[in-house]
Design a protein around this motif. Sequence first.
Motif, PDB file in Angstrom:
ATOM      1  N   TRP A 285       0.612  -1.292   0.227  1.00  0.00           N
ATOM      2  CA  TRP A 285      -0.198   0.173   0.124  1.00  0.00           C
ATOM      3  C   TRP A 285       1.252   0.934   0.233  1.00  0.00           C
ATOM      4  CZ3 TRP A 285      -4.696  -1.600  -1.489  1.00  0.00           C
ATOM      5  CH2 TRP A 285      -5.042  -2.985  -1.243  1.00  0.00           C
ATOM      6  N   ALA A 286       2.124   1.481  -0.036  1.00  0.00           N
ATOM      7  CA  ALA A 286       3.111   2.053   0.187  1.00  0.00           C
ATOM      8  C   ALA A 286       4.035   2.363  -1.404  1.00  0.00           C
ATOM      9  CB  ALA A 286       3.832   2.213   1.113  1.00  0.00           C
ATOM     10  N   THR A 287       3.172   1.070  -2.468  1.00  0.00           N
ATOM     11  CA  THR A 287       3.843   1.677  -3.535  1.00  0.00           C
ATOM     12  C   THR A 287       4.094   2.661  -4.119  1.00  0.00           C
ATOM     13  OG1 THR A 287       3.588  -1.239  -3.930  1.00  0.00           O
ATOM     14  CG2 THR A 287       4.238   0.503  -5.928  1.00  0.00           C
ATOM     15  N   GLU A 288       4.135   3.820  -4.474  1.00  0.00           N
ATOM     16  CA  GLU A 288       3.670   4.799  -5.533  1.00  0.00           C
ATOM     17  C   GLU A 288       3.305   4.483  -6.665  1.00  0.00           C
ATOM     18  OE1 GLU A 288       6.457   8.713  -7.322  1.00  0.00           O
ATOM     19  OE2 GLU A 288       6.341   8.512  -4.362  1.00  0.00           O
ATOM     20  N   ILE A 289       2.164   5.119  -6.851  1.00  0.00           N
ATOM     21  CA  ILE A 289       1.931   4.586  -9.000  1.00  0.00           C
ATOM     22  C   ILE A 289       2.585   6.411  -9.383  1.00  0.00           C
ATOM     23  CG2 ILE A 289       0.287   4.281 -10.089  1.00  0.00           C
ATOM     24  CD1 ILE A 289      -0.196   1.790  -8.352  1.00  0.00           C
ATOM     25  N   SER A 290       2.644   6.558 -10.144  1.00  0.00           N
ATOM     26  CA  SER A 290       2.308   8.076 -10.874  1.00  0.00           C
ATOM     27  C   SER A 290       1.514   8.306 -12.487  1.00  0.00           C
ATOM     28  CB  SER A 290       3.652   8.494 -10.663  1.00  0.00           C
ATOM     29  OG  SER A 290       4.919   8.536 -11.622  1.00  0.00           O
ATOM     30  N   LEU A 291       1.121   9.223 -12.770  1.00  0.00           N
ATOM     31  CA  LEU A 291       1.020   9.595 -13.885  1.00  0.00           C
ATOM     32  C   LEU A 291       1.734  10.492 -15.002  1.00  0.00           C
ATOM     33  CD1 LEU A 291      -2.851   9.158 -13.814  1.00  0.00           C
ATOM     34  CD2 LEU A 291      -0.875   7.305 -14.492  1.00  0.00           C
ATOM     35  N   ARG A 292       2.022  10.982 -15.738  1.00  0.00           N
ATOM     36  CA  ARG A 292       2.578  12.054 -16.173  1.00  0.00           C
ATOM     37  C   ARG A 292       2.124  12.361 -17.386  1.00  0.00           C
ATOM     38  NH1 ARG A 292       9.636  12.344 -15.247  1.00  0.00           N
ATOM     39  NH2 ARG A 292       8.477  12.367 -13.027  1.00  0.00           N
ATOM     40  N   VAL A 293       1.899  13.616 -17.905  1.00  0.00           N
ATOM     41  CA  VAL A 293       1.790  13.843 -18.613  1.00  0.00           C
ATOM     42  C   VAL A 293       2.719  14.625 -19.353  1.00  0.00           C
ATOM     43  CG1 VAL A 293      -0.080  15.133 -20.546  1.00  0.00           C
ATOM     44  CG2 VAL A 293      -0.830  13.094 -19.072  1.00  0.00           C
ATOM     45  N   GLY A 294       4.116  15.049 -20.215  1.00  0.00           N
ATOM     46  CA  GLY A 294       4.647  16.716 -20.188  1.00  0.00           C
ATOM     47  C   GLY A 294       5.389  16.309 -18.815  1.00  0.00           C
ATOM     48  N   ASP A 295       5.380  17.621 -18.496  1.00  0.00           N
ATOM     49  CA  ASP A 295       5.517  18.338 -17.356  1.00  0.00           C
ATOM     50  C   ASP A 295       5.110  17.879 -16.427  1.00  0.00           C
ATOM     51  OD1 ASP A 295       7.784  19.059 -18.403  1.00  0.00           O
ATOM     52  OD2 ASP A 295       7.512  21.409 -18.860  1.00  0.00           O
ATOM     53  N   ALA A 296       3.455  18.058 -16.011  1.00  0.00           N
ATOM     54  CA  ALA A 296       2.134  17.420 -15.371  1.00  0.00           C
ATOM     55  C   ALA A 296       2.834  16.605 -14.614  1.00  0.00           C
ATOM     56  CB  ALA A 296       1.065  17.815 -15.898  1.00  0.00           C
ATOM     57  N   GLU A 297       2.726  16.199 -13.343  1.00  0.00           N
ATOM     58  CA  GLU A 297       3.072  14.633 -12.373  1.00  0.00           C
ATOM     59  C   GLU A 297       1.852  14.848 -11.408  1.00  0.00           C
ATOM     60  OE1 GLU A 297       5.992  11.661 -10.962  1.00  0.00           O
ATOM     61  OE2 GLU A 297       6.827  13.710 -10.742  1.00  0.00           O
ATOM     62  N   LEU A 298       1.389  13.898 -11.505  1.00  0.00           N
ATOM     63  CA  LEU A 298       0.571  12.893  -9.788  1.00  0.00           C
ATOM     64  C   LEU A 298       0.779  11.964  -9.878  1.00  0.00           C
ATOM     65  CD1 LEU A 298      -1.920  13.402  -8.765  1.00  0.00           C
ATOM     66  CD2 LEU A 298      -3.443  12.413  -9.992  1.00  0.00           C
ATOM     67  N   ALA A 299       0.904  11.685  -8.607  1.00  0.00           N
ATOM     68  CA  ALA A 299       2.558  11.147  -7.669  1.00  0.00           C
ATOM     69  C   ALA A 299       1.070  10.656  -6.554  1.00  0.00           C
ATOM     70  CB  ALA A 299       3.580  11.066  -7.825  1.00  0.00           C
ATOM     71  N   LEU A 300       0.838   9.479  -5.682  1.00  0.00           N
ATOM     72  CA  LEU A 300      -0.211   9.166  -4.885  1.00  0.00           C
ATOM     73  C   LEU A 300       0.766   7.446  -4.633  1.00  0.00           C
ATOM     74  CD1 LEU A 300      -3.788  10.149  -6.085  1.00  0.00           C
ATOM     75  CD2 LEU A 300      -1.529  11.760  -4.281  1.00  0.00           C
ATOM     76  N   ASP A 301       0.298   7.261  -3.160  1.00  0.00           N
ATOM     77  CA  ASP A 301       0.894   6.104  -2.997  1.00  0.00           C
ATOM     78  C   ASP A 301       0.058   4.667  -3.054  1.00  0.00           C
ATOM     79  OD1 ASP A 301      -0.748   5.794  -0.744  1.00  0.00           O
ATOM     80  OD2 ASP A 301       1.104   6.812   0.795  1.00  0.00           O
TER      81      ASP A 301
ATOM     82  N   ASP B  96      -8.424   8.115  -2.303  1.00  0.00           N
ATOM     83  CA  ASP B  96      -9.031   9.503  -3.093  1.00  0.00           C
ATOM     84  C   ASP B  96      -9.899   9.228  -4.415  1.00  0.00           C
ATOM     85  OD1 ASP B  96      -7.896  10.970  -1.009  1.00  0.00           O
ATOM     86  OD2 ASP B  96      -6.558  11.328  -1.709  1.00  0.00           O
ATOM     87  N   ALA B  97      -9.323   8.342  -5.748  1.00  0.00           N
ATOM     88  CA  ALA B  97      -9.239   7.868  -7.027  1.00  0.00           C
ATOM     89  C   ALA B  97     -11.039   6.927  -6.832  1.00  0.00           C
ATOM     90  CB  ALA B  97      -8.137   7.765  -7.223  1.00  0.00           C
ATOM     91  N   PHE B  98     -10.558   5.592  -5.741  1.00  0.00           N
ATOM     92  CA  PHE B  98     -11.286   5.316  -6.608  1.00  0.00           C
ATOM     93  C   PHE B  98     -13.025   5.201  -5.129  1.00  0.00           C
ATOM     94  CE2 PHE B  98      -9.540   0.199  -6.688  1.00  0.00           C
ATOM     95  CZ  PHE B  98      -8.939   0.777  -8.028  1.00  0.00           C
ATOM     96  N   MET B  99     -12.374   6.052  -3.947  1.00  0.00           N
ATOM     97  CA  MET B  99     -13.189   6.374  -3.274  1.00  0.00           C
ATOM     98  C   MET B  99     -14.238   6.784  -3.559  1.00  0.00           C
ATOM     99  SD  MET B  99     -14.030   4.008  -0.546  1.00  0.00           S
ATOM    100  CE  MET B  99     -15.550   4.999   0.130  1.00  0.00           C
ATOM    101  N   ALA B 100     -13.706   7.855  -4.927  1.00  0.00           N
ATOM    102  CA  ALA B 100     -14.604   9.316  -4.658  1.00  0.00           C
ATOM    103  C   ALA B 100     -15.507   8.973  -6.375  1.00  0.00           C
ATOM    104  CB  ALA B 100     -13.148  10.437  -5.947  1.00  0.00           C
ATOM    105  N   VAL B 101     -14.818   7.349  -6.568  1.00  0.00           N
ATOM    106  CA  VAL B 101     -16.275   7.097  -7.448  1.00  0.00           C
ATOM    107  C   VAL B 101     -16.729   5.989  -7.358  1.00  0.00           C
ATOM    108  CG1 VAL B 101     -16.092   4.930  -8.847  1.00  0.00           C
ATOM    109  CG2 VAL B 101     -14.105   6.365  -9.783  1.00  0.00           C
ATOM    110  N   PHE B 102     -16.517   5.638  -5.706  1.00  0.00           N
ATOM    111  CA  PHE B 102     -17.669   5.013  -4.871  1.00  0.00           C
ATOM    112  C   PHE B 102     -18.899   5.948  -4.514  1.00  0.00           C
ATOM    113  CE2 PHE B 102     -19.430   4.810  -0.358  1.00  0.00           C
ATOM    114  CZ  PHE B 102     -20.320   3.731  -0.651  1.00  0.00           C
ATOM    115  N   PHE B 103     -18.156   7.369  -3.987  1.00  0.00           N
ATOM    116  CA  PHE B 103     -19.449   8.371  -3.843  1.00  0.00           C
ATOM    117  C   PHE B 103     -19.890   8.771  -4.773  1.00  0.00           C
ATOM    118  CE2 PHE B 103     -17.126   8.599   0.268  1.00  0.00           C
ATOM    119  CZ  PHE B 103     -18.074   8.682   1.042  1.00  0.00           C
ATOM    120  N   LEU B 104     -19.457   9.167  -6.113  1.00  0.00           N
ATOM    121  CA  LEU B 104     -19.907   9.420  -7.520  1.00  0.00           C
ATOM    122  C   LEU B 104     -21.374   8.777  -7.723  1.00  0.00           C
ATOM    123  CD1 LEU B 104     -19.994  10.621 -10.415  1.00  0.00           C
ATOM    124  CD2 LEU B 104     -18.210   9.133 -11.279  1.00  0.00           C
ATOM    125  N   VAL B 105     -20.870   7.313  -7.646  1.00  0.00           N
ATOM    126  CA  VAL B 105     -22.194   6.314  -7.781  1.00  0.00           C
ATOM    127  C   VAL B 105     -24.216   6.583  -6.217  1.00  0.00           C
ATOM    128  CG1 VAL B 105     -23.233   3.598  -7.308  1.00  0.00           C
ATOM    129  CG2 VAL B 105     -21.188   4.887  -8.763  1.00  0.00           C
TER     130      VAL B 105
END
Length: 607
Positions: free
Chosen positions: A42-58, A65-74
């Motif tokens: 669960w501490a493994t870092e996963i990042s998404l990068r487009v050009g100089d923009a980067e989103l890095a979360l473990d 933050d992402a999965f549960m946002a989908v849960f609350f969307l439903v």
Amino acid sequence: MSAPLRRFLGTESGSATLLVAATVVALGWANSAWVGAYEQLWATEISLRVGDAELALDLEDWVDDAFMAVFFLVVGLEVRRDLSIGELTDRRRAVLPLLAGIGGMVVPVLLYLAINRGGDAVHGWGVVIGTDTAFLLGTLALVGPRTSTQLRVFLLTLTVVDDIVAVTVIGVVYSGEIVVPALLLAGLATVALAVLGRLRVRRTWPYVVAMLALWLSVLESGLHASIAGMVAGLLIPAYLPRRREVERAASSATAFRQSPMAQVGRSAQGALARAVPVNERLQVVLHPWTSYVVVPVFALANAGVDLRGGVLADALASPVMWGVVAGLVVGKLVGVGAGALGGEALGLGRLPQGVGPGQVLGGAALSGIGFTVALLIIGLAFDDERRQDEATVGVLLALVLATAVGWSAFRLAAVLHGETSAGLPMVLDRPVDPEHDHVRGRPSAPLTLVEYADFECPFCARATGVSREVRQHFGADLRYVFRHLPLPDVHPHAELAAAASEAAAAQGRFWELHDVLFERQDRLELEDLAGYAAELGLDVERFLRELDEQTHAGRIRADVASAEASGARGTPTFFVGGRRHVGPYDAGTLIAALEAGRRTEDDPALA
């Protein structure tokens, strides 16, 4: 119950098994020799990068933050649907669940704060406000009444209040430092979603783009990302399919069957998509994923508490743990029960038909299962890992105790008060009377199909063709019975049309005007009805006088009362052989149900 609601409830109940399994695996893994691998995963870092923009979360942050946002969307999508066309359209039905939901949050918080009066423990008050819908409904299926549809709807309505308040608390109380530019971008994305909804945009991708922009902006703003999911869900409109679009989709599907070409198929696919609102399309796609993947993975990531090294002993001596247990187990039972039963006693509302006070208390006890939202708030409320473990143990213990208390309440309600079922009636309340009812076919026919209908309901109009096909299939063996169930809140001309059909029946022409009304249901003004009466050769003066004097209002009210007593809540509702038909009402399904009823009558051993 509507098909979307049945689908929603069924999916939530099924996911409870996976939740339990994920929780057991998480606890076992965290208390094994491989606990290091659990923490490292669960501490493994996963990042998404487009050009100089980067989103890095473990990985754990991606889940929270992402999965549960989908849960609350439903959750937000379902809330919006219930408010627009579902159980909450009748605001009177929402009064008691609203009171119960408020009581089910206020009392638990007060109990928690009474046990934890100072220090950092106070920050954990939000842990006890939420109810886990999946666990609640899954447990209800295991320990609740044999039939619990009405109680399930009541509890689901109650959790709407919980979910909205819980997400608000997460977003406002447990968020970090606010970044104003990102918050302004989130506001623009919210406006974009609102505009798309107002314009009733039919394509899904503009909503998806706006939702991604909202989620990224909220994530960068310092607010918890779950609030983005709830806000987006609430802004995506829900409405009944329009008759014109449904018919266009049916025509396109027929064209594809006749000419199975790629271009025709694409056109048919587009027509089908336009006929179903974006809100429901997103629910159909996302809800199974949130129930069977998102929530179990969240449990796997957050329920793994290493109870060794004195953690369990410390938790059992911790005011935080006992505050969580008292808030969820005692607070929910008292708060929800007092809100619902007290509100009914004061005349502010009434419990759903078929639901007894003991069953309300059983459901109130089960609402003390706060698993998903509680675990999410624990990680936000406490920085100290020891405190997090103590609160998590409290949530897990509350799950077990709330289930036991709920089971006991349901058993006592059944034994002491005979509350063995919490569903709508399934049996036709008033038997068919050929002298009183409108019957097509041989009055003494062995098979009976009863329909409660509304002359302005587009789905009833389509069902007339279905009933015609069913009658042709069975011939003289079937009698078809029509009863009135006008829905004036959504069909303003329905009651007048029903009265017109009865005025025609008084002159022996009910079925003739019945057919005309369904053929021309978009023209049901008084002058239209008078014109139809003239076309049929009726005494128009007598016809209009009976409409003006409401001569047949009592007959229509009697049909509506029988629908209420029989469990019919919408149109069309069919009864096959005296039992309410649940599910699709196409000709093939109704024919199969009638054939099954005939086999049962021929062979009592099949009953």
